[in-house]
Write a protein that holds these residues in place. Structure first.
Motif, PDB file in Angstrom:
ATOM      1  N   PRO A 116      53.095  17.700  63.971  1.00  0.00           N
ATOM      2  CA  PRO A 116      51.532  18.391  64.739  1.00  0.00           C
ATOM      3  C   PRO A 116      51.182  19.642  65.260  1.00  0.00           C
ATOM      4  N   VAL A 117      51.487  20.834  65.096  1.00  0.00           N
ATOM      5  CA  VAL A 117      51.158  22.211  65.700  1.00  0.00           C
ATOM      6  C   VAL A 117      50.001  22.507  64.106  1.00  0.00           C
ATOM      7  N   LEU A 118      50.964  22.364  63.335  1.00  0.00           N
ATOM      8  CA  LEU A 118      49.976  22.799  62.292  1.00  0.00           C
ATOM      9  C   LEU A 118      48.778  22.168  62.267  1.00  0.00           C
ATOM     10  N   THR A 119      48.832  20.888  62.133  1.00  0.00           N
ATOM     11  CA  THR A 119      47.201  19.692  62.122  1.00  0.00           C
ATOM     12  C   THR A 119      46.600  20.110  63.024  1.00  0.00           C
ATOM     13  N   GLU A 120      47.015  20.543  64.260  1.00  0.00           N
ATOM     14  CA  GLU A 120      46.265  20.742  65.302  1.00  0.00           C
ATOM     15  C   GLU A 120      45.633  22.677  64.259  1.00  0.00           C
ATOM     16  N   ILE A 121      46.204  23.547  64.587  1.00  0.00           N
ATOM     17  CA  ILE A 121      45.727  24.225  63.460  1.00  0.00           C
ATOM     18  C   ILE A 121      44.746  24.048  62.845  1.00  0.00           C
ATOM     19  N   ASN A 122      45.071  23.301  61.611  1.00  0.00           N
ATOM     20  CA  ASN A 122      44.047  22.869  60.589  1.00  0.00           C
ATOM     21  C   ASN A 122      42.706  22.537  60.625  1.00  0.00           C
ATOM     22  N   GLU A 123      42.590  21.775  61.684  1.00  0.00           N
ATOM     23  CA  GLU A 123      42.159  20.911  62.378  1.00  0.00           C
ATOM     24  C   GLU A 123      40.523  22.466  62.962  1.00  0.00           C
ATOM     25  N   VAL A 124      41.505  22.886  64.038  1.00  0.00           N
ATOM     26  CA  VAL A 124      40.627  23.457  65.482  1.00  0.00           C
ATOM     27  C   VAL A 124      40.339  24.834  64.278  1.00  0.00           C
ATOM     28  N   ALA A 125      41.294  25.117  63.787  1.00  0.00           N
ATOM     29  CA  ALA A 125      40.508  26.779  62.634  1.00  0.00           C
ATOM     30  C   ALA A 125      40.671  27.167  61.698  1.00  0.00           C
ATOM     31  N   LEU A 126      40.767  26.227  60.355  1.00  0.00           N
ATOM     32  CA  LEU A 126      41.738  26.777  58.891  1.00  0.00           C
ATOM     33  C   LEU A 126      40.277  26.407  59.420  1.00  0.00           C
ATOM     34  N   GLN A 127      40.203  25.122  58.892  1.00  0.00           N
ATOM     35  CA  GLN A 127      38.621  24.186  58.185  1.00  0.00           C
ATOM     36  C   GLN A 127      37.271  24.889  58.782  1.00  0.00           C
ATOM     37  N   PRO A 128      37.025  25.759  60.084  1.00  0.00           N
ATOM     38  CA  PRO A 128      35.645  25.970  60.464  1.00  0.00           C
ATOM     39  C   PRO A 128      35.781  27.431  59.927  1.00  0.00           C
ATOM     40  N   TYR A 129      36.996  28.135  59.477  1.00  0.00           N
ATOM     41  CA  TYR A 129      37.222  29.408  59.047  1.00  0.00           C
ATOM     42  C   TYR A 129      37.084  28.935  57.154  1.00  0.00           C
ATOM     43  N   ASN A 130      37.553  28.342  56.621  1.00  0.00           N
ATOM     44  CA  ASN A 130      37.081  28.232  55.254  1.00  0.00           C
ATOM     45  C   ASN A 130      35.524  27.852  54.939  1.00  0.00           C
ATOM     46  N   ALA A 131      35.367  26.908  56.096  1.00  0.00           N
ATOM     47  CA  ALA A 131      33.289  26.408  55.951  1.00  0.00           C
ATOM     48  C   ALA A 131      32.874  27.509  56.310  1.00  0.00           C
ATOM     49  N   LEU A 142      41.740  31.028  67.491  1.00  0.00           N
ATOM     50  CA  LEU A 142      41.674  29.724  67.381  1.00  0.00           C
ATOM     51  C   LEU A 142      43.082  29.259  66.735  1.00  0.00           C
ATOM     52  N   ALA A 143      43.410  29.636  66.385  1.00  0.00           N
ATOM     53  CA  ALA A 143      45.342  29.142  65.202  1.00  0.00           C
ATOM     54  C   ALA A 143      46.048  29.745  66.199  1.00  0.00           C
ATOM     55  N   VAL A 144      46.052  30.644  66.855  1.00  0.00           N
ATOM     56  CA  VAL A 144      47.893  30.879  68.049  1.00  0.00           C
ATOM     57  C   VAL A 144      47.646  30.081  68.863  1.00  0.00           C
ATOM     58  N   VAL A 145      46.418  29.455  69.855  1.00  0.00           N
ATOM     59  CA  VAL A 145      46.556  28.694  70.844  1.00  0.00           C
ATOM     60  C   VAL A 145      47.893  27.202  70.562  1.00  0.00           C
ATOM     61  N   PRO A 146      47.424  27.366  69.516  1.00  0.00           N
ATOM     62  CA  PRO A 146      48.223  25.637  69.284  1.00  0.00           C
ATOM     63  C   PRO A 146      49.568  26.249  69.342  1.00  0.00           C
ATOM     64  N   ILE A 147      49.946  27.171  68.650  1.00  0.00           N
ATOM     65  CA  ILE A 147      51.148  27.860  68.288  1.00  0.00           C
ATOM     66  C   ILE A 147      51.910  28.165  69.693  1.00  0.00           C
ATOM     67  N   LYS A 148      50.913  29.090  70.795  1.00  0.00           N
ATOM     68  CA  LYS A 148      51.638  29.865  71.894  1.00  0.00           C
ATOM     69  C   LYS A 148      51.885  28.610  72.461  1.00  0.00           C
ATOM     70  N   GLU A 149      50.548  27.280  73.017  1.00  0.00           N
ATOM     71  CA  GLU A 149      51.159  26.106  73.716  1.00  0.00           C
ATOM     72  C   GLU A 149      53.188  25.675  73.224  1.00  0.00           C
ATOM     73  N   TRP A 150      53.363  25.290  71.959  1.00  0.00           N
ATOM     74  CA  TRP A 150      54.480  24.253  71.741  1.00  0.00           C
ATOM     75  C   TRP A 150      54.794  25.507  72.272  1.00  0.00           C
ATOM     76  N   MET A 151      55.556  26.826  71.777  1.00  0.00           N
ATOM     77  CA  MET A 151      56.190  27.900  72.138  1.00  0.00           C
ATOM     78  C   MET A 151      56.316  27.892  73.102  1.00  0.00           C
TER      79      MET A 151
END
Length: 262
Positions: A116-131, A142-151
Motif C-alpha cells: 500500500p505504501v509503494l502504491t501511494e508513492i507511485n501515484e503521488v510522486a513517481l507518476q507525476p515525476y515521470n510525466a 512527495l515520496a517521503v510523506v507516505p513512508i514517514k507516515e507508515w514509519m
C-alpha cells in the motif's frame, strides 16, 4: 617460505590491478551511458531543480546503490528477518532453512506489507515525476510523506521523544514544538529502527518459550533415565519440529508478523 610470501604478494598485486581495472571500466561505462543519452550535466539546472535525463540517471544510480540500506532502515524487513533468525535458533537448527530462503521469505513478506505504501508513492510522486509535472526535489518531498507516515505508525512515542530530545541537545532547532509528522527523517528513522528491534526481540522471546519447555522436559526425562551421555538436542529436535509442523507454525508466524503491522 619466501616463495610462499612472494606468491601471496604477487596475487595481491594482481587482485589490486583487477579491481582498479574494473573500477575504471565501470566509470567509463557510466560516462558512456550518460553521453549516449545526449544530455549535458548542468550545475545550474541541478540547483534550480530542473528535470533532465542526466539527473534521472544520477538519481536512479544513487537509488540502486542505497536500496539495501533503505530496505533495512525504512521497511519491515529488519523485524521480519530478526524474527525468522530467532525461530531458527529456537528450533535448534543451524543452517536450515538456509539464509537465502529466510531472506527471500522476508523480502516477500516485506513487499506484501509495504505494497500500500509503494502504491501511494507511485501515484503521488513517481507518476507525476515521470510525466514531467514535478521536478526531482518535489518528487523526493512527495515520496517521503507516505513512508514517514507508515514509519510513525510503527514507532512508539517514547522512541520518538527520545531521539527528538537527543536532536535538540545536539543543537538542532525548530523541532521543539512540532508534531511527529513534521519531524525530519533524521529523527524518525532511528526511532523507527529502535522500535522495530524492540518488537523483534519481544516476538523472539515469545517464540523461544514453547521450544525451551520441550528442551527442559526432554532433559529431565533423560536425566531420570540415567542417559546423561545422550545429548538432549538429538531427542528434543524431532519433537520441536513435529510441534511446529502440527500447529502450522509457518502460517501462524507469517500471519502474526503481518498482523503486527495492521
Amino acid at each position: 617460505m619466501n616463495d610462499i610470501i612472494e606468491t601471496s604478494k604477487n596475487r595481491s598485486v594482481r587482485l589490486k590491478k583487477i579491481l582498479i581495472s574494473l573500477t575504471v571500466l565501470a566509470i567509463l561505462f557510466s560516462l558512456t551511458a550518460v553521453k549516449a543519452y545526449g544530455a549535458e550535466l548542468s550545475v545550474e539546472g541541478l540547483l534550480a531543480g530542473e528535470s533532465s535525463d542526466t539527473v534521472k540517471i544520477i538519481v536512479l544510480m544513487t537509488l540502486i546503490a542505497i536500496v539495501p540500506t533503505l530496505l533495512l532502515m525504512m521497511t519491515c524487513f529488519g523485524r521480519i528477518i530478526i524474527v525468522l533468525s530467532f525461530l531458527r535458533n529456537a528450533l535448534g537448527l543451524q543452517q536450515t532453512p538456509p539464509n537465502q530462503i529466510l531472506v527471500g521469505l522476508a523480502l516477500a513478506i516485506t513487499f506484501f506489507v509495504m505494497s500500500p505504501v509503494l502504491t501511494e508513492i507511485n501515484e503521488v510522486a513517481l507518476q507525476p515525476y515521470n510525466a514531467g509535472t514535478i521536478n526531482t526535489q518535489q518528487f523526493l518531498d512527495l515520496a517521503v510523506v507516505p513512508i514517514k507516515e507508515w514509519m510513525l505508525m510503527q514507532t512508539t512515542t517514547t522512541d520518538v521523544d527520545l531521539f527528538k530530545s537527543l536532536a535538540i541537545q545536539a543543537g538542532q532547532t525548530g523541532i521543539e514544538n512540532v508534531s511527529p509528522a513534521d519531524l525530519p527523517m533524521t529523527v524518525v528513522i532511528p526511532a523507527f529502527i529502535i522500535s522495530e528491534l524492540k518488537r523483534a526481540f519481544l516476538i523472539g522471546f515469545l517464540l523461544f518459550i514453547p521450544f525451551l519447555i520441550i528442551d527442559m522436559i526432554v532433559s529431565s526425562v533423560l536425566m531420570s533415565m540415567g542417559m546423561m551421555m545422550l545429548p538432549p538436542v538429538m531427542i528434543s529436535m524431532p519433537f520441536k519440529l513435529m510441534l511446529f509442523v502440527v500447529v502450522d507454525g509457518w502460517g501462524l508466524l507469517v500471519k502474526t508478523l503481518i498482523m503486527t503491522y495492521n
